[in-house]
Scaffold this motif. Structure first.
Motif: not given
Length: 68
Positions: A41-46
């Motif tokens: 999720t954090l990767t997608i957010e970036e």
């Protein structure tokens, strides 16, 4: 389909993926899976932030794409 439309469509898809991963992190009973889903999720957010910036650039460079 214009480049701006493609980028906006990709951004919309990424928002959906982010929501799904977040939901899976919350609903998973396996702690390791929760961590993996959260990290994804954090990767997608970036990526989503980069795409949002690109949309703004396209709209600034090409006013006809603004708001579409």
């Amino acid at each position: 389909m214009t480049i701006a439309s493609n980028v906006k469509q990709c951004l919309s898809t990424m928002k959906g993926i982010e929501a799904q991963l977040s939901s899976m992190a919350l609903n998973s009973l396996d702690k390791e899976a929760q961590v993996i889903f959260h990290e994804a999720t954090l990767t997608i957010e970036e990526i989503k932030k980069d795409l949002q910036y690109r949309v703004l650039e396209l709209e600034r460079m090409e006013p006809q794409y603004s708001g579409s």
